[in-house]
Design an enzyme around this catalytic site. Structure first.
Site, PDB file in Angstrom:
ATOM      1  N   GLU A  36      67.552  34.377  77.852  1.00  0.00           N
ATOM      2  CA  GLU A  36      66.883  35.188  78.885  1.00  0.00           C
ATOM      3  C   GLU A  36      65.367  35.135  78.721  1.00  0.00           C
ATOM      4  O   GLU A  36      64.841  35.277  77.608  1.00  0.00           O
ATOM      5  CB  GLU A  36      67.367  36.651  78.806  1.00  0.00           C
ATOM      6  CG  GLU A  36      66.648  37.537  79.838  1.00  0.00           C
ATOM      7  CD  GLU A  36      67.284  38.883  80.087  1.00  0.00           C
ATOM      8  OE1 GLU A  36      68.338  39.187  79.504  1.00  0.00           O
ATOM      9  OE2 GLU A  36      66.696  39.640  80.897  1.00  0.00           O
ATOM     10  N   LYS A  72      79.458  40.503  74.188  1.00  0.00           N
ATOM     11  CA  LYS A  72      78.112  39.919  74.075  1.00  0.00           C
ATOM     12  C   LYS A  72      77.244  40.895  73.289  1.00  0.00           C
ATOM     13  O   LYS A  72      77.409  42.117  73.429  1.00  0.00           O
ATOM     14  CB  LYS A  72      77.501  39.685  75.455  1.00  0.00           C
ATOM     15  CG  LYS A  72      76.056  39.163  75.378  1.00  0.00           C
ATOM     16  CD  LYS A  72      75.495  38.796  76.732  1.00  0.00           C
ATOM     17  CE  LYS A  72      74.920  39.970  77.502  1.00  0.00           C
ATOM     18  NZ  LYS A  72      73.853  40.713  76.800  1.00  0.00           N
ATOM     19  N   ASP A  86      75.222  45.828  80.055  1.00  0.00           N
ATOM     20  CA  ASP A  86      74.666  47.181  79.890  1.00  0.00           C
ATOM     21  C   ASP A  86      73.528  47.391  80.892  1.00  0.00           C
ATOM     22  O   ASP A  86      72.957  48.477  80.984  1.00  0.00           O
ATOM     23  CB  ASP A  86      74.243  47.453  78.444  1.00  0.00           C
ATOM     24  CG  ASP A  86      73.099  46.567  77.975  1.00  0.00           C
ATOM     25  OD1 ASP A  86      72.699  45.644  78.723  1.00  0.00           O
ATOM     26  OD2 ASP A  86      72.603  46.795  76.854  1.00  0.00           O
ATOM     27  N   SER A  87      73.218  46.349  81.685  1.00  0.00           N
ATOM     28  CA  SER A  87      72.309  46.518  82.827  1.00  0.00           C
ATOM     29  C   SER A  87      72.843  47.576  83.771  1.00  0.00           C
ATOM     30  O   SER A  87      72.124  48.059  84.644  1.00  0.00           O
ATOM     31  CB  SER A  87      72.143  45.189  83.574  1.00  0.00           C
ATOM     32  OG  SER A  87      73.394  44.597  83.852  1.00  0.00           O
ATOM     33  N   GLU A 119      72.979  41.326  71.616  1.00  0.00           N
ATOM     34  CA  GLU A 119      71.611  40.799  71.655  1.00  0.00           C
ATOM     35  C   GLU A 119      71.052  40.575  70.256  1.00  0.00           C
ATOM     36  O   GLU A 119      71.283  41.389  69.358  1.00  0.00           O
ATOM     37  CB  GLU A 119      70.706  41.785  72.411  1.00  0.00           C
ATOM     38  CG  GLU A 119      71.086  41.963  73.861  1.00  0.00           C
ATOM     39  CD  GLU A 119      70.150  42.915  74.614  1.00  0.00           C
ATOM     40  OE1 GLU A 119      69.098  43.322  74.056  1.00  0.00           O
ATOM     41  OE2 GLU A 119      70.486  43.253  75.759  1.00  0.00           O
ATOM     42  N   ASP A 167      79.612  43.921  77.276  1.00  0.00           N
ATOM     43  CA  ASP A 167      78.302  43.934  76.616  1.00  0.00           C
ATOM     44  C   ASP A 167      78.238  45.082  75.615  1.00  0.00           C
ATOM     45  O   ASP A 167      78.456  46.245  75.987  1.00  0.00           O
ATOM     46  CB  ASP A 167      77.237  44.142  77.713  1.00  0.00           C
ATOM     47  CG  ASP A 167      75.902  43.543  77.361  1.00  0.00           C
ATOM     48  OD1 ASP A 167      75.786  42.890  76.304  1.00  0.00           O
ATOM     49  OD2 ASP A 167      74.965  43.723  78.167  1.00  0.00           O
TER      50      ASP A 167
HETATM   51  O1  KIV Z   1      73.139  43.493  80.715  1.00  0.00           O
HETATM   52  C1  KIV Z   1      73.131  42.451  81.392  1.00  0.00           C
HETATM   53  O2  KIV Z   1      73.440  42.431  82.577  1.00  0.00           O
HETATM   54  C2  KIV Z   1      72.724  41.225  80.709  1.00  0.00           C
HETATM   55  C3  KIV Z   1      72.527  40.001  81.558  1.00  0.00           C
HETATM   56  C4  KIV Z   1      71.349  40.140  82.404  1.00  0.00           C
HETATM   57  C5  KIV Z   1      72.508  38.761  80.754  1.00  0.00           C
HETATM   58  O3  KIV Z   1      72.543  41.219  79.529  1.00  0.00           O
END
Ligand code: KIV
Length: 263
Positions: free
Chosen positions: A180, A115, A46-47, A117, A85
């Site tokens: 992280e 993934k 989600d970056s 968090e 994500d």
């Molecule tokens: O969103 C993302 O790119 C991430 C990574 C930096 C682990 O969560």
């Protein structure tokens, strides 16, 4: 290139002490480059909110945007395992909604895992999603979706809590965990304590693998880079050079030359 990476491949790599490589990607052309380079895991992070959409945080990213970008990435991959994500608020309501959203990454976008968090607080969600047959990668330490709660993007140093979170997400059914923004000695201790692979970002060399944001490590944009990012290329500079040459040639009339014309 050998067969596609799976959760079993990653577990075996940890057991054999082979380092796992991971990067983010958000579209077909870059995912193709990353996949063919032999990176083990591609995270559609989600970056993308920050490095592709130009936003201040990852919070505004939606499920539909994640599904769209994940489907672009999976289309390009024959080797890398693709992890989607789960965006902010897509797994914080009911467990049913969390499972449904996780399932979309596999059903609609072709990902192999998701993934999310959080530590002890998200364990019931991890268990529910994993029980539905969707492999879950956990993410503890500096969790960017909690930026307001953490008071900024800050390194997390509460060792007892971090070790507890790591053990809890493993017990809840996660196949791997991203560490992280954690001091290296703590990340190394967590890696020793877990049987699932740890993937570090700003967590030192003691993790089972490493992940970076593709746009940061390739220098695709000029945004502020945290201390842990090593810039392996300067794509923005190469692109600018090409663009300046194009502008010059168009303005002076030397492009298109005969080679680029139809007769
Ligand atoms: O969103 C993302 O790119 C991430 C990574 C930096 C682990 O969560």
């Amino acid at each position: 290139m050998s067969v596609k990476v799976t959760t079993s491949t990653l577990m075996k790599m940890k057991q054999e002490g082979k380092k796992i490589t991971a990067l983010t990607a958000y579209d077909y052309p870059f995912a193709g480059i990353v996949d063919s380079a032999g990176i083990d895991i591609i995270l559609v992070g989600d970056s993308l909110g920050m490095v592709v959409q130009g936003k201040e945080t990852t919070l505004p990213v939606t499920m539909d945007e994640m599904i769209y970008h994940t489907s672009l990435v999976t289309r390009a991959c024959t080797y890398s395992m693709v992890v989607g994500d789960m965006p902010f608020m897509s797994y914080h309501g009911s467990l049913d909604t969390a499972v449904e959203n996780a399932g979309r990454f596999l059903k609609e976008a072709g990902a192999s895992a998701v993934k999310l968090e959080g530590g002890a607080d998200v364990c019931p969600v991890i268990t529910a999603i994993a029980r539905a047959g969707v492999p879950v990668q956990a993410h503890i330490g500096l969790t960017p979706q909690s930026v307001h709660q953490m008071g900024g993007f800050k390194v997390q140093r509460d060792e007892d809590r971090l070790i507890r979170d790591a053990k809890d997400v493993e017990a809840a059914g996660a196949f791997s965990v991203v560490l992280e923004g954690i001091p290296s000695p703590i990340a190394a201790k967590i890696t020793e304590a877990l049987s699932i692979p740890t993937i570090g970002i700003g967590a030192g060399a003691g993790c089972d693998g490493q992940i970076l944001v593709l746009h940061d490590m390739l220098g695709i944009n000029d945004r502020f880079l945290p201390k842990f990012v090593k810039k392996y290329a300067d794509i923005a500079a190469v692109a600018r050079e090409g663009l300046e040459a194009y502008i010059k040639e168009v303005r002076e009339g030397s492009f298109p030359s005969e080679n680029y014309e139809y007769k």
